[in-house]
Design a protein around this motif. Structure first.
Motif, PDB file in Angstrom:
ATOM      1  N   GLY A 233      21.207 -25.159   2.697  1.00 51.92           N
ATOM      2  CA  GLY A 233      22.437 -24.494   2.690  1.00 51.92           C
ATOM      3  C   GLY A 233      22.229 -23.095   3.649  1.00 51.92           C
ATOM      4  N   SER A 234      20.987 -22.477   3.021  1.00 44.72           N
ATOM      5  CA  SER A 234      20.736 -21.133   3.760  1.00 44.72           C
ATOM      6  C   SER A 234      20.487 -21.095   5.191  1.00 44.72           C
ATOM      7  N   TYR A 235      19.490 -22.273   5.474  1.00 45.78           N
ATOM      8  CA  TYR A 235      19.666 -22.512   7.097  1.00 45.78           C
ATOM      9  C   TYR A 235      20.803 -22.425   7.765  1.00 45.78           C
ATOM     10  N   LEU A 236      21.758 -23.457   7.249  1.00 46.44           N
ATOM     11  CA  LEU A 236      22.805 -23.637   7.785  1.00 46.44           C
ATOM     12  C   LEU A 236      23.832 -22.301   7.851  1.00 46.44           C
ATOM     13  N   SER A 237      23.896 -21.666   6.823  1.00 47.42           N
ATOM     14  CA  SER A 237      24.556 -20.395   6.615  1.00 47.42           C
ATOM     15  C   SER A 237      24.077 -19.543   7.710  1.00 47.42           C
ATOM     16  N   VAL A 238      22.713 -19.250   7.856  1.00 40.89           N
ATOM     17  CA  VAL A 238      22.337 -18.331   9.089  1.00 40.89           C
ATOM     18  C   VAL A 238      22.697 -18.856  10.425  1.00 40.89           C
ATOM     19  N   ALA A 239      22.546 -20.200  10.405  1.00 38.05           N
ATOM     20  CA  ALA A 239      22.852 -20.606  11.721  1.00 38.05           C
ATOM     21  C   ALA A 239      24.247 -20.436  12.108  1.00 38.05           C
ATOM     22  N   GLY A 240      25.314 -20.788  11.057  1.00 40.39           N
ATOM     23  CA  GLY A 240      26.605 -20.597  11.380  1.00 40.39           C
ATOM     24  C   GLY A 240      27.037 -19.151  11.444  1.00 40.39           C
ATOM     25  N   ALA A 241      26.356 -18.194  10.926  1.00 41.54           N
ATOM     26  CA  ALA A 241      26.678 -16.736  11.320  1.00 41.54           C
ATOM     27  C   ALA A 241      26.355 -16.373  12.542  1.00 41.54           C
ATOM     28  N   LEU A 242      25.343 -16.902  13.090  1.00 40.12           N
ATOM     29  CA  LEU A 242      24.829 -16.821  14.686  1.00 40.12           C
ATOM     30  C   LEU A 242      25.667 -17.486  15.383  1.00 40.12           C
TER      31      LEU A 242
ATOM     32  N   GLY B 228      32.405 -22.517  13.944  1.00 35.41           N
ATOM     33  CA  GLY B 228      32.493 -23.898  13.627  1.00 35.41           C
ATOM     34  C   GLY B 228      32.301 -24.112  12.491  1.00 35.41           C
ATOM     35  N   ARG B 229      32.006 -25.570  11.849  1.00 30.27           N
ATOM     36  CA  ARG B 229      32.105 -25.693  10.340  1.00 30.27           C
ATOM     37  C   ARG B 229      30.734 -25.458   9.827  1.00 30.27           C
ATOM     38  N   ILE B 230      29.603 -25.231  10.613  1.00 23.19           N
ATOM     39  CA  ILE B 230      28.438 -25.013   9.936  1.00 23.19           C
ATOM     40  C   ILE B 230      28.080 -24.088   9.051  1.00 23.19           C
ATOM     41  N   GLY B 231      28.750 -23.092   9.112  1.00 21.56           N
ATOM     42  CA  GLY B 231      28.871 -21.930   8.274  1.00 21.56           C
ATOM     43  C   GLY B 231      29.229 -22.173   6.880  1.00 21.56           C
ATOM     44  N   LEU B 232      30.632 -22.965   6.747  1.00 21.56           N
ATOM     45  CA  LEU B 232      31.321 -23.355   5.676  1.00 21.56           C
ATOM     46  C   LEU B 232      30.400 -24.516   5.126  1.00 21.56           C
ATOM     47  N   PHE B 233      29.876 -25.537   5.762  1.00 21.63           N
ATOM     48  CA  PHE B 233      28.855 -26.361   5.211  1.00 21.63           C
ATOM     49  C   PHE B 233      27.736 -25.504   4.594  1.00 21.63           C
TER      50      PHE B 233
ATOM     51  N   TYR C 264      31.935 -12.863   7.976  1.00 15.79           N
ATOM     52  CA  TYR C 264      30.833 -13.854   7.577  1.00 15.79           C
ATOM     53  C   TYR C 264      29.688 -13.300   8.184  1.00 15.79           C
ATOM     54  N   PHE C 265      29.579 -12.976   9.425  1.00 14.18           N
ATOM     55  CA  PHE C 265      28.464 -12.479  10.131  1.00 14.18           C
ATOM     56  C   PHE C 265      27.757 -11.206   9.278  1.00 14.18           C
ATOM     57  N   PHE C 266      28.879 -10.441   8.857  1.00 10.33           N
ATOM     58  CA  PHE C 266      28.474  -9.192   8.189  1.00 10.33           C
ATOM     59  C   PHE C 266      27.820  -9.516   7.283  1.00 10.33           C
ATOM     60  N   LEU C 267      28.230 -10.320   6.204  1.00 10.72           N
ATOM     61  CA  LEU C 267      27.924 -10.684   4.796  1.00 10.72           C
ATOM     62  C   LEU C 267      26.444 -11.494   4.774  1.00 10.72           C
ATOM     63  N   ILE C 268      26.385 -12.185   6.020  1.00 12.73           N
ATOM     64  CA  ILE C 268      25.063 -13.076   6.035  1.00 12.73           C
ATOM     65  C   ILE C 268      23.912 -12.133   6.668  1.00 12.73           C
ATOM     66  N   PHE C 269      24.086 -11.353   7.795  1.00 11.04           N
ATOM     67  CA  PHE C 269      23.038 -10.760   8.309  1.00 11.04           C
ATOM     68  C   PHE C 269      22.884  -9.513   7.830  1.00 11.04           C
TER      69      PHE C 269
END
Length: 206
Positions: A112-121, A128-133, A19-24
Motif C-alpha cells: 500500500g505504501s508503494y502504491l500510495s507514493v506512486a499514486g501521489a507522483l 488515477g485510482r492507484i493512490g486510492l488503492f 494528496y500529493f502534499f500529505l504523501i510527499f
C-alpha cells in the motif's frame, strides 16, 4: 451553473494537490515498526525497504525524502537538513544488515505504501485510482495488524500500530482526485435533485 465536467476537474485538482502534499511532505498517517525503527508515512516505509533491498540508487531515495525533511525543518524552525545527510537523519544507513525480526511484517502496509507514493507522483500528471488503492490497502494492513496484536495479552496494540486521523483524510483526497468517478457522482446528484423538484412541482399542481 457549471457543468459536471468542470466541477469534477476543479475538485479533482484540489484533492490531488492535497494528496500529493500529505504523501510527499510526510504528514504522519500511521505509526508502525519498520526496518529503520518506527515509520509514520508511506515515504518512510517505501524508502526503508528500497534502500535495504538496494532496488534504487541512494540519490532516488534522497529525492523522495527531501521534501518532507525540508517541510519538517521549516515547521520546527530548525536547520535545513543537508541533502547528503538525509539517510543518517532517517536512520537508513546499513539497513541491508538489519535482522529479519525488525523488517516490516505486514505485506499490505508495504504494498500500500508503494502504491500510495506512486499514486501521489501520478497526481502531478493525471490522478488515477492507484493512490486510492494504495491508501485503502495500507489502511486494511494497519487494521489487520491491530486485530492480530489484540490476540496477545502482553501487547497493547496502539503502542505498536496506530492510525492517525490524517489517514482518513488521505483516503478521502485519493477518492476525490478521481475525476471520472466524481463526474458520475455529480451527475447522479443533479439527476436526483431534478427528480425531486419535478415531483414537488407535480404535488403543488395537484
Amino acid at each position: 451553473m457549471a457543468s459536471s465536467k468542470k466541477w469534477a476537474a476543479l475538485i479533482s485538482s484540489i484533492a490531488s494537490s492535497f494528496y500529493f502534499f500529505l504523501i510527499f511532505f510526510q504528514v504522519p498517517l500511521f505509526r508502525v515498526q519498520c526496518r529503520s525503527g518506527i515509520c509514520t508515512t508511506p515515504i518512510e516505509v517505501t524508502s526503508s525497504q528500497l534502500i535495504a533491498n538496494e532496488v534504487f540508487p541512494e540519490s532516488v531515495i534522497k529525492a523522495l525524502l527531501y521534501p518532507g525533511a525540508f517541510a519538517k525543518a521549516i515547521l520546527k524552525s530548525s536547520t535545513i537538513p543537508s541533502y547528503n545527510k538525509l539517510l543518517n537523519l532517517y536512520q537508513l544507513t546499513n539497513l541491508n544488515n538489519a535482522s529479519v525480526a525488525t523488517d516490516l511484517q505486514c505485506l499490505e502496509i508495504l504494498a500500500g505504501s508503494y502504491l500510495s507514493v506512486a499514486g501521489a507522483l501520478l497526481c502531478l500528471v493525471r490522478a488515477g485510482r492507484i493512490g486510492l488503492f494504495g491508501t485503502l490497502i495500507t489502511l486494511w494492513g494497519l487494521v489487520k495488524e491491530v486485530i492480530s496484536l489484540k490476540k496477545h495479552d502482553d501487547i497493547i496494540p496502539t503502542k505498536v500500530v496506530y492510525i492517525y486521523p490524517t489517514m482518513l483524510m488521505a483516503v478521502l483526497c485519493a477518492f476525490l482526485s478521481i475525476r471520472r468517478d466524481l463526474r458520475k457522482i455529480i451527475r447522479c446528484c443533479r439527476a436526483s435533485r431534478a427528480v425531486a423538484k419535478s415531483e414537488k412541482s407535480k404535488a403543488k399542481d395537484t
